[in-house]
Design a protein around this motif. Structure first.
Motif, PDB file in Angstrom:
ATOM      1  N   UNK A 328      -5.826 -54.460 -39.064  1.00 26.62           N
ATOM      2  CA  UNK A 328      -4.745 -53.606 -39.554  1.00 26.62           C
ATOM      3  C   UNK A 328      -5.280 -52.233 -39.969  1.00 26.62           C
ATOM      4  N   UNK A 329      -4.422 -51.216 -40.056  1.00 30.54           N
ATOM      5  CA  UNK A 329      -4.883 -49.848 -40.300  1.00 30.54           C
ATOM      6  C   UNK A 329      -4.799 -49.398 -41.763  1.00 30.54           C
ATOM      7  N   UNK A 330      -4.542 -50.314 -42.696  1.00 26.29           N
ATOM      8  CA  UNK A 330      -4.224 -49.907 -44.059  1.00 26.29           C
ATOM      9  C   UNK A 330      -5.422 -50.046 -45.008  1.00 26.29           C
ATOM     10  N   UNK A 331      -5.348 -49.369 -46.131  1.00 26.92           N
ATOM     11  CA  UNK A 331      -6.431 -49.418 -47.106  1.00 26.92           C
ATOM     12  C   UNK A 331      -6.399 -50.683 -47.956  1.00 26.92           C
ATOM     13  N   UNK A 332      -5.246 -51.287 -48.116  1.00 29.35           N
ATOM     14  CA  UNK A 332      -5.172 -52.471 -48.964  1.00 29.35           C
ATOM     15  C   UNK A 332      -5.750 -53.690 -48.249  1.00 29.35           C
ATOM     16  N   UNK A 333      -6.349 -54.640 -48.984  1.00 31.25           N
ATOM     17  CA  UNK A 333      -6.948 -55.818 -48.363  1.00 31.25           C
ATOM     18  C   UNK A 333      -5.901 -56.723 -47.751  1.00 31.25           C
ATOM     19  N   UNK A 334      -6.316 -57.504 -46.783  1.00 27.62           N
ATOM     20  CA  UNK A 334      -5.364 -58.290 -46.000  1.00 27.62           C
ATOM     21  C   UNK A 334      -4.648 -59.353 -46.816  1.00 27.62           C
ATOM     22  N   UNK A 335      -5.266 -59.886 -47.871  1.00 26.64           N
ATOM     23  CA  UNK A 335      -4.552 -60.881 -48.670  1.00 26.64           C
ATOM     24  C   UNK A 335      -3.373 -60.249 -49.401  1.00 26.64           C
ATOM     25  N   UNK A 336      -3.526 -59.003 -49.825  1.00 27.33           N
ATOM     26  CA  UNK A 336      -2.403 -58.275 -50.439  1.00 27.33           C
ATOM     27  C   UNK A 336      -1.387 -57.875 -49.378  1.00 27.33           C
ATOM     28  N   UNK A 337      -1.894 -57.426 -48.235  1.00 27.17           N
ATOM     29  CA  UNK A 337      -1.014 -57.040 -47.132  1.00 27.17           C
ATOM     30  C   UNK A 337      -0.123 -58.200 -46.701  1.00 27.17           C
TER      31      UNK A 337
END
Length: 393
Positions: A328-337
């Motif tokens: 994914x392209x986002x700054x937040x970690x995948x567990x939060x995403x």
């Protein structure tokens, strides 16, 4: 007082994900798209259900303890079909039936290890493998995947120590979907043989491999029983997830130790499920081919819709069997995403953090989509929702 070994591992990931949606309403015009679990939710075909019912009514011995290592007829059928499919020599005495493929893995590990031993697991790993090793007091040694999410043979050899008892491969891979080339699988077999350790190859999703030829040639090796332990599941092929029927193929000597483990856990595999698996192997070849074609069509739908996500900065890392594995392209970690996606996009997927060691940078950037239960139109809708999503923070 320190906790038990069981308390030291993490909560079951699929159960944790289900808690994210518990009690939450989703509107009819934007229902939840659930791509969290890699198991068919449809029941077995009607003919197979009728066979189960017939067996329940007319086979009295299906309701009592059976052989610990499973029905001889099912063991024999699997051995015969594997000889045809892989071009090797496999006998009934080298096949055991287990209560699902997870139990096959647990039995294999119990036959191989003592507390403090090590097992090499390529990452991203199948989380239940890691959980079982934790609960046995066995160290899971991460083997980071390289290009194409393929494990590196040289790096694997550098991780082998005097405590190493096995290397585990899952192909087609869970969670990444990647089909390991036959040459790479052979290299790992030869590496394990060289160091006198086992190669455990989990082929739960072999029936949905896109290749028409045998996925490897390990069973053609005359001495394969000394090194190879193959695991298999009937659950995905015949939609028998609730019946818990798996298999393990290994040496006769190792099966004797595995029989001890199985006898103290379930005593025998589910009898009705075994009869169903046997009938399925003998009668549902054409039906299973159609199931494979459908999964391959959904795989193609993933590939054809990827430009939608690529334009939004996503990247496809792996694709095959039931899985698409994304960056994914986002700054937040995948567990939060993953938890935000439930509320904002009405999508339930598993984060890469569930498939990597704690604190892994790679795991924080990855997401697994299990597409066994979504068709082409739903895949397009899923990708549109992911592409339109933007983090709240």
């Amino acid at each position: 007082m320190t906790g038990s070994r069981t308390s030291q591992t993490f909560l079951p990931p699929v159960m944790e994900a289900r808690r994210w949606i518990a009690g939450k309403p989703f509107p009819k015009d934007k229902p939840l798209i659930n791509v969290s679990q890699a198991a068919p939710i449809e029941p077995p075909p009607k003919a197979l259900r009728e066979k189960i019912a017939e067996t329940a009514l007319s086979v009295p011995e299906a309701h009592i303890y059976g052989p610990v290592l499973g029905l001889p007829e099912l063991r024999s059928e699997l051995a015969q079909q594997w000889c045809q499919n892989y071009g090797g020599q496999i006998t009934l005495e080298q096949v055991g039936i287990t209560s699902g493929c997870n139990q096959a893995f647990a039995a294999a590990i119990s036959s191989l290890t003592n507390q403090g031993d090590e097992i090499i697991l390529p990452t991203p790993w199948y989380f239940n493998h890691k959980m079982w090793l934790d609960m046995q007091g066995v160290s899971a040694v991460p083997l980071p995947s390289g290009a194409g999410l393929l494990p590196d043979i040289a790096m694997a050899e550098s991780l082998i120590s005097e405590k190493t008892r096995a290397i585990v491969l899952v192909t087609p891979n869970n969670p990444a979907g990647v089909e390991y080339p036959a040459s790479l699988v052979m290299d790992f077999y030869l590496l394990a043989k060289k160091h006198g350790i086992a190669l455990i190859i989990d082929e739960t999703y072999r029936d949905f491999d896109s290749r028409s030829a045998a996925p490897h040639e390990l069973f053609k090796q005359s001495d394969w029983p000394q090194t190879l332990i193959q695991l298999y599941s009937f659950s995905k092929a015949y939609r028998l997830t609730g019946h818990r029927v798996g298999a393990i193929v290994t040496s006769e000597g190792r099966l004797q130790d595995i029989e001890k483990f199985l006898d103290t856990v379930t005593i025998c595999p589910n009898q009705l499920g075994q009869h169903a698996a046997l009938w399925g192997m003998q009668n549902l070849g054409k039906w299973l081919a159609g199931e494979r074609d459908e999964i391959l069509s959904r795989r193609a739908a993933i590939a054809s819709n990827m430009p939608i996500l690529e334009r939004a900065g996503w990247k496809l890392l792996g694709l095959g069997a039931y899985f698409a594995y994304l960056k994914h392209p986002f700054d937040l970690p995948s567990d939060q995403l993953a938890q935000e996606l439930v509320d904002e996009a009405h999508v339930l997927a598993l984060p890469g953090t569930m498939f990597h060691p704690e604190g892994s940078i790679d795991g924080a950037r990855q997401l697994r989509l299990a597409f066994a239960n979504v068709d082409g139109e739903q895949i397009k809708e899923l990708f549109n929702r992911l592409a339109a999503y933007h983090p709240k923070s």
